[in-house]
Design a protein around this motif. Structure first.
Motif, short mmCIF file in Angstrom:
data_model
loop_
_atom_site.label_atom_id
_atom_site.label_comp_id
_atom_site.label_asym_id
_atom_site.label_seq_id
_atom_site.Cartn_x
_atom_site.Cartn_y
_atom_site.Cartn_z
N GLN A 54 36.86 8.26 11.49
CA GLN A 54 36.28 9.13 9.05
C GLN A 54 35.72 7.84 8.58
O GLN A 54 34.74 8.04 7.81
CB GLN A 54 36.97 10.50 9.32
N ALA A 55 37.04 7.08 8.37
CA ALA A 55 36.87 6.09 6.88
C ALA A 55 35.90 4.82 8.53
O ALA A 55 34.89 4.64 7.13
CB ALA A 55 38.09 5.33 7.66
N LEU A 56 35.47 4.72 9.11
CA LEU A 56 34.69 3.88 9.93
C LEU A 56 33.28 4.80 9.82
O LEU A 56 32.21 4.05 9.29
CB LEU A 56 34.76 3.48 11.17
N ALA A 57 33.19 5.45 9.49
CA ALA A 57 32.70 6.70 9.59
C ALA A 57 31.08 6.78 7.89
O ALA A 57 30.11 6.50 7.49
CB ALA A 57 31.78 8.29 9.55
N SER A 58 31.72 6.37 7.13
CA SER A 58 31.78 5.71 5.55
C SER A 58 31.60 4.13 5.13
O SER A 58 30.55 4.10 4.88
CB SER A 58 32.49 6.55 4.50
N LYS A 84 31.70 -1.54 7.85
CA LYS A 84 31.89 -2.73 8.22
C LYS A 84 33.35 -2.75 7.51
O LYS A 84 34.49 -3.77 7.45
CB LYS A 84 31.22 -3.30 7.90
N ALA A 85 33.66 -1.73 7.50
CA ALA A 85 35.88 -1.74 6.89
C ALA A 85 36.61 -2.47 7.51
O ALA A 85 36.64 -1.77 9.12
CB ALA A 85 36.03 -0.37 6.14
N LEU A 86 37.13 -3.21 7.24
CA LEU A 86 38.35 -3.42 8.60
C LEU A 86 39.67 -2.70 8.40
O LEU A 86 39.80 -2.67 9.64
CB LEU A 86 39.19 -5.12 7.74
N PRO A 87 40.57 -2.25 7.31
CA PRO A 87 41.62 -1.58 7.52
C PRO A 87 41.67 -0.53 8.57
O PRO A 87 42.91 -0.88 9.07
CB PRO A 87 41.62 -0.86 5.96
N PRO A 88 40.39 0.60 9.06
CA PRO A 88 40.02 1.55 9.83
C PRO A 88 40.76 0.40 11.03
O PRO A 88 40.82 1.44 12.36
CB PRO A 88 39.55 1.90 9.65
N VAL A 89 40.06 -0.49 12.00
CA VAL A 89 40.07 -1.25 12.89
C VAL A 89 41.63 -1.47 12.49
O VAL A 89 42.20 -1.85 14.22
CB VAL A 89 38.41 -1.96 12.39
N LEU A 90 42.18 -2.49 11.73
CA LEU A 90 43.55 -2.34 12.56
C LEU A 90 44.51 -1.25 12.16
O LEU A 90 45.51 -1.48 13.27
CB LEU A 90 43.67 -3.77 10.63
#
Length: 674
Positions: free
Chosen positions: A235-239, A242-248
């Motif tokens: 859900q975080a990456l859907a918004s 390119k956000a790094l924290p959800p991948v970590l």
């Protein structure tokens, strides 16, 4: 001693006392930046023969430090030194209230901490917030103290206020810190529920959407609900793709699924402890490890497929893959990482280590040579800087207080985070030479290791080289004479001696040494396992099985013992149903371990499921280019009618390790020429 030296000594001692007094009073916090230096630094008198030029005097910004306030602060500090902490704290707190000064509140808190007055410290933070409602520092300090005292429930209101008055970057940092606070709480379930409610107003706000989803995901992971954590990462990456924290977060889920039974047992306990306060969940929260790893990996790979992905993700992903023994995949990620960070010696070092594990000594040597060049260049620069600093110090006048401090030594530099030691690279280069069967080059690299860095690993490698030259007695004496101060070092010595004997086909002596060690340390699982492996070589399979079952009594979730016993049964074509159960259990405990996947494929092969066996063995071989896995894959492909493919696999493996006995026997039986 010259008189000037004595005067210099007295002058410096006086300055040291003065500085110490000011630090104790805390007055440095009250002066504008640079004001004390301007006030105390006296300009040297100009020579009489040189005309002086008027210099404009900068306008002085006066501090609010008045005479009465100075007296009050001095009284507070002296009262504190006399042991009257309660009076000292009140004096400092009164000054802080009257002047609405963060620094004075800080000093009052420091006094309370020194006095061990936790309740008073909390009262100070509340007084601070009442006097300065817009001070984020006051609220943050109160929250930190409440967390330290495990009063998580009391943090709700100050946290709500702090989130409201913080700037967007501060708010994101605060939200990101909540999962760590939840982990420290005694009642983790109650803390999780409180933080979930607290974050609801921020879950859809543009500036905090990603941080709130990731924080909630980490709280879910802490509660043993990793699949829900992955939902929130998605859900975080859907918004923000390119956000790094959800991948970590996804990488941490992969790690938690890789850690084996102890970690999952802890997660289950955490989930049970929080069940009363957590919302109702389905089995989706605690999925099998294989499903978790696959789902998390989709998130990571989808992120990395984007242009502009952060290079650090390649490194973090490689670390997780290496932990899972998926070394081929880890090497691929590290090669992508060094493409973007070619001057980072630790990356080249990690890649070289993995290539060694993959038995690719040529690639490993190239990687390690790059690491060596970078570390050597850095060491040369540091040496030049130290030499320059020493020269500058030598030319400085005796009273030059502004002379530069000496540069850190090489030992100090290596004490930093993740240091790369030359000796470590040299040892790995020696290993690469060994794999190339170039013992002369290996000995040369080992000879370059600095004497202070010679450890048991270096001694072991030197002993191995001696044994290969036919000097087994000398090699054994070298190992036995080596210092070993800890139980781990003593075990290392013993296992090195055992390996030297195994290499020389003196299996009976090796087993005798292990038998004596196990009699003295009956619960040392590592030693029991090694004795079982020697029994296998001696074809004492009943004894091997007894030892492995003994390990499983001590550690029922020992994936290596389960795998070894299941594989042994399958290899002898015995009790295949039992073998399958054991290997499947091992696979659930360590789902990505290629050797366990190999065993699972081998059991399927023995049961006549050639297509399923080939699929599993191909998966294992793609993760780890191991010669014996290649031999098993070739057997399954051959039995499944794919003989050309089987021959190709055998020839590829032969190029990597032509001397492997299992490979040679397989090629001879299938009549495949190199």
């Amino acid at each position: 001693m010259r008189r000037t030296q004595g005067l210099k000594h007295i002058s410096r001692a006086t300055r040291a006392r003065r500085t110490s007094l000011l630090a104790g009073l805390g007055l440095a916090l009250l002066l504008p930046a640079g004001a004390w230096a301007q006030k105390t630094a006296a300009a040297p008198a100009a020579p009489a023969s040189v005309p002086t030029v008027p210099v404009p005097v900068p306008k002085v910004e006066n501090s609010y430090l008045s005479g009465p306030l100075l007296r009050q602060l001095l009284e507070a500090e002296l009262t504190m030194r006399e042991g009257q902490s309660a009076n000292a704290i009140e004096l400092m707190l009164q000054a802080a209230r009257e002047n609405k000064d963060d620094a004075l509140y800080r000093r009052a808190l420091q006094m309370a901490a020194e006095a061990g007055a936790g309740d008073k410290a909390l009262a100070i933070t509340r007084s601070w917030h009442a006097a300065m409602p817009r001070s984020t520092e006051a609220l943050l300090t109160e929250i930190q103290l409440l967390i330290r005292f495990d009063r998580i429930a009391d943090t709700a209101e100050p946290l709500r206020q702090l989130l409201q008055i913080s700037t967007p970057p501060e708010r994101v940092a605060l939200i990101s810190s909540l999962p760590r606070a939840q982990q420290r709480a005694k009642d983790k379930g109650a803390a999780a529920e409180m933080f979930r409610q607290l974050l609801q107003p921020w879950i859809d706000a543009p500036d905090t959407r990603v941080a709130a989803h990731v924080a909630l995901g980490r709280i879910r992971l802490n509660q043993g609900q990793p699949m829900f954590a992955l939902d929130l990462a998605d859900q975080a990456l859907a918004s923000d793709p390119k956000a790094l924290p959800p991948v970590l977060l996804a990488l941490d889920v992969m790690n938690s699924a890789t850690d084996g039974a102890p970690a999952r047992a802890g997660a289950r306990a955490a989930a049970a402890a929080s069940a009363a306060s957590a919302p109702a969940t389905t089995d989706k929260g605690t999925a099998p490890s294989t499903a978790l790893i696959a789902r998390a990996e989709v998130i990571v790979r989808r992120y990395l497929a984007q242009p502009g992905a952060e290079p650090v993700v390649h490194q973090a992903y490689a670390s997780v893959l290496a932990t899972q023994q998926r070394l081929t995949d880890a090497a691929e990620q590290l090669r992508l990482a060094v493409r973007d960070n070619a001057t980072q010696a630790p990356l080249w070092l990690a890649l070289g280590e993995i290539d060694l594990e993959l038995h690719d000594p040529v690639a490993a040597d190239a990687d390690l040579q790059k690491a060596l060049a970078l570390v050597s260049a850095e060491a040369a620069e540091e040496a030049a800087a130290r030499k320059s600093a020493a020269a500058a110090n030598a030319n400085a006048t005796d009273d030059d207080d502004d002379a530069p401090a000496p540069a850190p030594s090489a030992d100090a530099a290596e004490a930093g985070p993740n240091p790369v030691r030359l000796s470590h690279i040299q040892v790995l280069l020696a290993r690469a030479a060994e794999q190339r069967h170039d013992d002369a080059a290996a000995a040369k690299w080992l000879a370059q290791v600095d004497a202070k860095d010679v450890d048991l690993q270096v001694i072991s490698m030197r002993a191995t080289l001696l044994a290969r030259q036919g000097k087994l007695g000398e090699a054994l004496r070298m190992i036995r004479a080596a210092d070993a101060g800890t139980p781990a070092e003593q075990r290392y010595k013993l296992l090195t001696e055992v390996q030297l004997l195994i290499d020389e086909k003196r299996l009976g002596e090796a087993r005798e040494i292990l038998g004596k060690a196990n009699a003295e340390n009956p619960d040392d699982v590592e030693l029991v396992y090694q004795e079982a492996m020697v029994d296998e070589r001696l074809n004492r399979l009943d004894e091997m099985e007894k030892l492995l079952r003994r390990i499983l009594v001590l550690q029922p979730d020992n994936s290596q013992a389960l795998n070894a016993l299941g594989y042994s049964l399958a290899d002898r074509n015995l009790r295949l149903d039992e073998a399958l159960t054991m290997v499947r259990q091992a696979h659930e405990l360590s789902p990505a371990d290629p050797f366990i996947v190999d065993s699972l494929g081998w059991v399927e092969y023995r049961m006549g499921h050639f297509d399923a066996a080939a699929s599993l063995l191909a998966q294992a071989y793609s993760s780890r280019k191991d010669t014996e896995i290649a031999a098993h894959l070739a057997e399954a492909l051959w039995a499944d009618g794919k003989r050309d493919e089987a021959a190709r696999v055998l020839r590829d493996a032969h190029r990597l390790d032509a001397g492997n006995e299992v490979l040679k026997k397989t090629m001879a039986r299938l009549k495949v020429a190199p």
